[in-house]
Write a protein that holds these residues in place. Structure first.
Motif, short mmCIF file in Angstrom:
data_model
loop_
_atom_site.label_atom_id
_atom_site.label_comp_id
_atom_site.label_asym_id
_atom_site.label_seq_id
_atom_site.Cartn_x
_atom_site.Cartn_y
_atom_site.Cartn_z
N GLN A 1 0.82 -1.20 0.00
CA GLN A 1 0.00 0.00 0.00
C GLN A 1 0.86 1.26 0.00
N ILE B 1 2.94 0.87 -4.08
CA ILE B 1 2.10 0.93 -5.28
C ILE B 1 0.65 0.58 -4.92
N GLU C 1 -12.19 -3.94 -12.44
CA GLU C 1 -11.08 -3.54 -11.58
C GLU C 1 -9.74 -3.77 -12.27
N GLU D 1 -2.09 1.51 -6.04
CA GLU D 1 -3.05 1.42 -7.14
C GLU D 1 -3.23 0.00 -7.69
N ASP E 1 -8.95 -1.30 -15.07
CA ASP E 1 -8.51 0.00 -14.54
C ASP E 1 -7.06 -0.02 -14.08
N ARG E 2 -6.44 -1.20 -14.06
CA ARG E 2 -5.05 -1.31 -13.63
C ARG E 2 -4.13 -1.68 -14.79
#
Length: 199
Positions: A88, A91, A108, A93, A111-112
């Motif tokens: 966390q 990185i 999800e 994201e 989006d990565r």
């Protein structure tokens, strides 16, 4: 002394989790942070796993780690929290939600997308509800096939109800989850039907 040893020596000062747990979690952390920057070359893979005629792609280091230990005694959640906090801080994201439907998982992951590949990690210190949903909820029926595609790391496309076609490009997903021995046996063995409903 290796990086894994250093990590374990540090974490063992704060948690009573077995060292084996922390070793596995450390390897997971390395795997997660490296992403697709490191891999086993296809020449090496071919020497180990194939005949001369067979072509084998390079193997990436996307580890899936399953920690199984008794509640409160094994301190598995505490051990997992350290590596989750570390990721966390570096990185954040790439961390996906702990619970999801198959369609939500695809969104999800989309989006990565960091350009060359999708980079994500799923960390869940108690995976009981996920196992239960996969077994009992009709909308979770495609989860197993999606996870299998994600582990292979090849680009694939799925159609979703809300967002049309979703393409997941060269996915790199690492997984760290945990549960108790009973739940592990209940949902991952042929004894599931006999054990279901037993306290």
């Amino acid at each position: 002394m290796s990086l894994v040893d250093k990590y374990c020596d540090l974490i063992n000062q704060f948690t009573g989790a077995p060292r084996e747990f922390n070793e596995a979690i450390a390897l997971f952390g390395i795997s997660t942070l490296i992403g697709k920057k490191a891999f086993i070359p296809d020449e090496t893979m071919a020497k180990i796993f194939s005949s001369n005629e067979e072509i084998i792609a390079p193997k990436y280091l996307n580890l899936w780690v399953f920690i199984c230990g008794k509640s409160r005694i094994s301190r598995k959640s505490t051990a997992i929290s350290f590596i989750e906090d570390l990721i966390q801080s570096i990185i954040p994201e790439i961390i996906i939600p702990k619970a999801f439907t198959p369609e939500a998982l695809l969104v999800e992951l989309k989006d990565r997308d960091f350009g060359d590949y999708v980079h994500a990690t799923w960390i869940c210190d108690e995976v009981t509800r996920f196992f239960e949903a996969c077994r009992r909820k009709d909308y979770m029926v495609t989860t197993e096939s999606i996870l299998s595609l994600l582990y292979d790391g090849r680009t694939f496309t799925r159609r979703t109800k809300g967002g049309g076609k979703v393409t997941i490009k060269n996915p790199y997903l690492t997984i760290l989850f945990a549960t108790t021995p009973y739940i592990c046996l209940l949902y991952t063995s042929d004894a599931a039907d006999e054990l279901d409903g037993v306290d």
